[in-house]
Scaffold this active site. Structure first.
Site, PDB file in Angstrom:
ATOM      1  N   LEU A 134      26.587 -28.897 -33.935  1.00 25.51           N
ATOM      2  CA  LEU A 134      26.211 -27.222 -32.960  1.00 25.51           C
ATOM      3  C   LEU A 134      24.727 -26.384 -33.621  1.00 25.51           C
ATOM      4  O   LEU A 134      24.853 -26.359 -34.901  1.00 25.51           O
ATOM      5  CB  LEU A 134      27.643 -26.933 -32.872  1.00 25.51           C
ATOM      6  CG  LEU A 134      28.449 -27.320 -32.917  1.00 25.51           C
ATOM      7  CD1 LEU A 134      30.151 -26.932 -32.972  1.00 25.51           C
ATOM      8  CD2 LEU A 134      28.179 -27.604 -31.193  1.00 25.51           C
ATOM      9  N   ASP A 135      24.534 -25.638 -32.615  1.00 32.33           N
ATOM     10  CA  ASP A 135      23.422 -24.679 -33.012  1.00 32.33           C
ATOM     11  C   ASP A 135      23.818 -23.728 -33.742  1.00 32.33           C
ATOM     12  O   ASP A 135      24.908 -23.622 -33.938  1.00 32.33           O
ATOM     13  CB  ASP A 135      22.785 -24.224 -31.414  1.00 32.33           C
ATOM     14  CG  ASP A 135      22.212 -25.392 -31.229  1.00 32.33           C
ATOM     15  OD1 ASP A 135      21.913 -26.683 -31.230  1.00 32.33           O
ATOM     16  OD2 ASP A 135      21.491 -25.465 -29.631  1.00 32.33           O
ATOM     17  N   TYR A 136      23.526 -23.430 -34.645  1.00 28.64           N
ATOM     18  CA  TYR A 136      23.711 -22.482 -35.700  1.00 28.64           C
ATOM     19  C   TYR A 136      24.606 -21.053 -34.737  1.00 28.64           C
ATOM     20  O   TYR A 136      25.039 -20.763 -35.172  1.00 28.64           O
ATOM     21  CB  TYR A 136      22.159 -21.228 -36.171  1.00 28.64           C
ATOM     22  CG  TYR A 136      22.024 -20.720 -37.077  1.00 28.64           C
ATOM     23  CD1 TYR A 136      22.486 -20.290 -38.332  1.00 28.64           C
ATOM     24  CD2 TYR A 136      21.630 -18.919 -36.577  1.00 28.64           C
ATOM     25  CE1 TYR A 136      21.962 -19.029 -39.161  1.00 28.64           C
ATOM     26  CE2 TYR A 136      22.174 -17.609 -37.011  1.00 28.64           C
ATOM     27  CZ  TYR A 136      22.764 -18.689 -38.781  1.00 28.64           C
ATOM     28  OH  TYR A 136      22.175 -16.848 -39.807  1.00 28.64           O
ATOM     29  N   THR A 138      26.240 -20.897 -32.202  1.00 29.66           N
ATOM     30  CA  THR A 138      27.018 -21.875 -30.956  1.00 29.66           C
ATOM     31  C   THR A 138      28.388 -21.961 -32.147  1.00 29.66           C
ATOM     32  O   THR A 138      28.505 -21.961 -33.590  1.00 29.66           O
ATOM     33  CB  THR A 138      26.792 -23.393 -30.676  1.00 29.66           C
ATOM     34  OG1 THR A 138      25.417 -23.202 -29.730  1.00 29.66           O
ATOM     35  CG2 THR A 138      27.899 -23.414 -29.939  1.00 29.66           C
ATOM     36  N   HIS A 221      19.856 -28.569 -27.865  1.00 30.96           N
ATOM     37  CA  HIS A 221      19.453 -27.204 -27.427  1.00 30.96           C
ATOM     38  C   HIS A 221      20.084 -27.639 -25.845  1.00 30.96           C
ATOM     39  O   HIS A 221      18.869 -27.450 -24.379  1.00 30.96           O
ATOM     40  CB  HIS A 221      18.383 -26.902 -27.427  1.00 30.96           C
ATOM     41  CG  HIS A 221      18.369 -26.309 -28.746  1.00 30.96           C
ATOM     42  ND1 HIS A 221      17.145 -24.972 -29.320  1.00 30.96           N
ATOM     43  CD2 HIS A 221      18.584 -25.671 -29.780  1.00 30.96           C
ATOM     44  CE1 HIS A 221      17.143 -25.143 -30.382  1.00 30.96           C
ATOM     45  NE2 HIS A 221      18.523 -25.343 -30.220  1.00 30.96           N
TER      46      HIS A 221
END
Length: 290
Positions: A134-136, A138, A221
């Site tokens: 998961l993105d930073y 998110t 992304h």
């Protein structure tokens, strides 16, 4: 005596190279790259003999990692994580915003897992590792592997697209009520379905939309890029948002809400959900679907 870690190899269906099997079995070798470096430094032995990248495993071998003096002692990350579920093979944790899933930084979810999860009792146990990212910025659910075979099985589930993931986002601007986005991401085909659940007017952004997202592929992304391609960037997205409409100080309004999959060992169908952060409900207080 230097710190050591020991791993017993379960019987293999066919011989496997140590360099393919051993990533993650020791806390200091979470990746293939780290494993190869340890082998090159002769830090790993198999049944008492120094191992190399050419060493094959058949089953019942004992692998030992001896930590060199320059690496001991290592600073321990103290970072409490919410554990949604765990058993002897896998776990589901809640990833907060503002922390990397993994990587070369000290403060990552990967580095915090061992202190938050029970160690597996299986022979091929490893230091717990995320099965996806998961993105930073998110928030949401993250699936973790606790054994070598479990991690490989989870990777297969993701590769074969048999894990269903649902996200919620807040998107800016006027939107169609639903649709499917098929736009390449980093040169690879990517597919995302979306449904607008609630729309409220906004003085600054014109409209804010509560959007349910179902990615069919897992590109980096992907959801952020797909919504931006519709001219409906996610609120708080500093990377793909439009400069006059970038919201500062509240973070990214993207949340990994649910995971549904068949447990690779018990064959039980499992579904996990995590309620949306309060910043979502503050924007949509009248929506009853949370």
């Amino acid at each position: 005596m230097l710190p050591t870690e020991t791993h017993s190899v379960p019987l293999q269906e066919k011989p496997i190279r140590l360099q393919d099997y051993g990533a993650g079995i020791f806390t200091k070798t979470p990746t293939k790259s780290a494993l190869k470096k340890a082998l090159k430094k002769e830090l790993i032995s198999v049944d008492g003999k120094i191992a190399t990248t050419a060493t094959f495993l058949y089953g019942h071998e004992v692998i030992i990692f001896r930590e060199p003096p320059s690496l001991a002692p290592k600073k321990t990350l103290v970072f409490p994580l919410e554990v949604v579920y765990q058993d002897d093979y896998l776990a589901v944790i809640y990833k907060p915003a503002g922390i990397l899933t993994s990587g070369n930084k000290f403060i990552t979810v990967a580095n915090a897992l061992a202190q938050n999860l029970h160690s597996s009792t299986q022979e091929d146990k490893i230091s717990p590792r995320p099965a996806h990212r998961l993105d930073y910025p998110t928030t949401g659910l993250l699936l973790i592997g606790k054994t070598n075979t479990a991690l490989a099985a989870l990777h297969q589930l993701f590769e074969h697209k048999t894990i269903a993931k649902t996200y919620f986002a807040v998107a800016i601007g006027a939107m169609k009520t639903q649709g499917t986005i098929q736009e390449p991401v980093d040169g690879k085909m990517a597919i995302s379905s979306y449904e607008v659940l609630k729309t409220v007017p906004s003085e600054r952004f014109q409209w804010l939309n509560l959007v349910k997202l179902s990615p069919k592929t897992g590109r980096r992304h992907q959801l952020r890029k797909h919504l931006a391609s519709l001219n409906n960037p996610i609120l708080g997205d500093k990377e793909y948002g439009t400069e006059p409409l970038i919201l500062n100080g509240k973070g990214l309004y993207l949340h990994a809400y649910s995971l549904t999959f068949t447990h690779p060992f018990s064959q039980e169908k499992m579904t996990f959900t995590k309620a949306l952060p309060s910043k979502f409900t503050k924007l949509f207080p009248d929506y009853g679907g949370f």
